[in-house]
Enzyme design. Sequence first.
Site, PDB file in Angstrom:
ATOM      1  N   HIS A   4      13.229  -2.181  -4.115  1.00  0.00           N
ATOM      2  CA  HIS A   4      12.332  -1.028  -4.253  1.00  0.00           C
ATOM      3  C   HIS A   4      12.448  -0.490  -5.675  1.00  0.00           C
ATOM      4  O   HIS A   4      13.571  -0.294  -6.170  1.00  0.00           O
ATOM      5  CB  HIS A   4      12.716   0.059  -3.236  1.00  0.00           C
ATOM      6  CG  HIS A   4      11.832   1.267  -3.287  1.00  0.00           C
ATOM      7  ND1 HIS A   4      10.550   1.260  -2.781  1.00  0.00           N
ATOM      8  CD2 HIS A   4      12.048   2.489  -3.795  1.00  0.00           C
ATOM      9  CE1 HIS A   4      10.022   2.466  -2.984  1.00  0.00           C
ATOM     10  NE2 HIS A   4      10.903   3.213  -3.595  1.00  0.00           N
TER      11      HIS A   4
ATOM     12  N   SER B 288       6.821 -12.310  -8.423  1.00  0.00           N
ATOM     13  CA  SER B 288       7.809 -12.574  -9.485  1.00  0.00           C
ATOM     14  C   SER B 288       9.228 -12.450  -8.941  1.00  0.00           C
ATOM     15  O   SER B 288      10.109 -13.223  -9.325  1.00  0.00           O
ATOM     16  CB  SER B 288       7.594 -11.620 -10.658  1.00  0.00           C
ATOM     17  OG  SER B 288       7.987 -10.297 -10.333  1.00  0.00           O
TER      18      SER B 288
ATOM     19  N   ASN C   8      15.308  -5.531   0.910  1.00  0.00           N
ATOM     20  CA  ASN C   8      14.112  -5.183   0.165  1.00  0.00           C
ATOM     21  C   ASN C   8      14.506  -4.740  -1.231  1.00  0.00           C
ATOM     22  O   ASN C   8      15.606  -4.213  -1.438  1.00  0.00           O
ATOM     23  CB  ASN C   8      13.353  -4.039   0.866  1.00  0.00           C
ATOM     24  CG  ASN C   8      12.047  -3.682   0.164  1.00  0.00           C
ATOM     25  OD1 ASN C   8      11.311  -4.565  -0.271  1.00  0.00           O
ATOM     26  ND2 ASN C   8      11.777  -2.397   0.049  1.00  0.00           N
TER      27      ASN C   8
ATOM     28  N   SER D  12      16.300  -0.545  -6.749  1.00  0.00           N
ATOM     29  CA  SER D  12      17.361  -0.574  -5.734  1.00  0.00           C
ATOM     30  C   SER D  12      17.142  -1.750  -4.783  1.00  0.00           C
ATOM     31  O   SER D  12      15.998  -2.028  -4.397  1.00  0.00           O
ATOM     32  CB  SER D  12      17.326   0.712  -4.887  1.00  0.00           C
ATOM     33  OG  SER D  12      17.362   1.868  -5.703  1.00  0.00           O
TER      34      SER D  12
ATOM     35  N   ASP E 164      12.124   2.439   3.295  1.00  0.00           N
ATOM     36  CA  ASP E 164      12.937   2.504   2.057  1.00  0.00           C
ATOM     37  C   ASP E 164      14.203   3.331   2.260  1.00  0.00           C
ATOM     38  O   ASP E 164      14.706   3.954   1.313  1.00  0.00           O
ATOM     39  CB  ASP E 164      12.094   3.106   0.917  1.00  0.00           C
ATOM     40  CG  ASP E 164      10.866   2.250   0.625  1.00  0.00           C
ATOM     41  OD1 ASP E 164       9.835   2.824   0.256  1.00  0.00           O
ATOM     42  OD2 ASP E 164      10.947   1.020   0.802  1.00  0.00           O
TER      43      ASP E 164
END
Length: 193
Positions: free
Chosen positions: A108, A12, A106, A135, A144
């Site tokens: 997260h 998504s 990324n 984030s 992360d």
Amino acid sequence: KNVAILISGSGSNMVTLAQSMRGDHPARPCVVLSNRPDAGGLAKAQALGIPTVVVDHKEFKGDRAAFDAAVIAALDPYAPDVVALAGFMRILTPEFITHYAGKMLNIHPSLLPKYKGLHTHQRAIEAGDAQAGCSVHEVTAELDGGPILAQERVDIAPDDTAETLAAKILPLEHKIYPETLRSFVSGAFAARD
Ligand code: GRF
């Protein structure tokens, strides 16, 4: 600018990123890569006319370096300027991260630096936090752990579960990731490196 998007599941976030890169946007999606042949996001990428590639991590029997090398070999023909991880559930080797140093983002689902890793919403609820969120960060060798570029937050309601919290936060991911990607490709964060 070419943006490669890496997925493992429904994709998504990939869909909203791809749909944001239109018109006067300085970037376009160049490829969608999945480590899972059955990822639902692959069909969505194909429906959007984006080339797709599968590098099945199960074919590398835990040899992370070999898997990462195969992903690099699959991505580089598309000359990505940015690699956007979007629901990509593999831990990448330092060599991979070095190869795309300064180019990898990324999303997260936590208010980093809290709750790195998995089960983020459940952990926030169990900790009795007042808020949770998501984030966008640059990817570095620390899982992360890279520089945080954007965050969105919601209040945790007393009756929230990990599922209801995820349902509140996912739309916020779909908001901040495209916004942050556009800023990133426009050089807005360059000074930070
Ligand atoms: C999302 O919660 C995202 O934060 C995490 O993976 C989940 C699924 O994302 N990275 P998507 O629907 O596959 O983009």
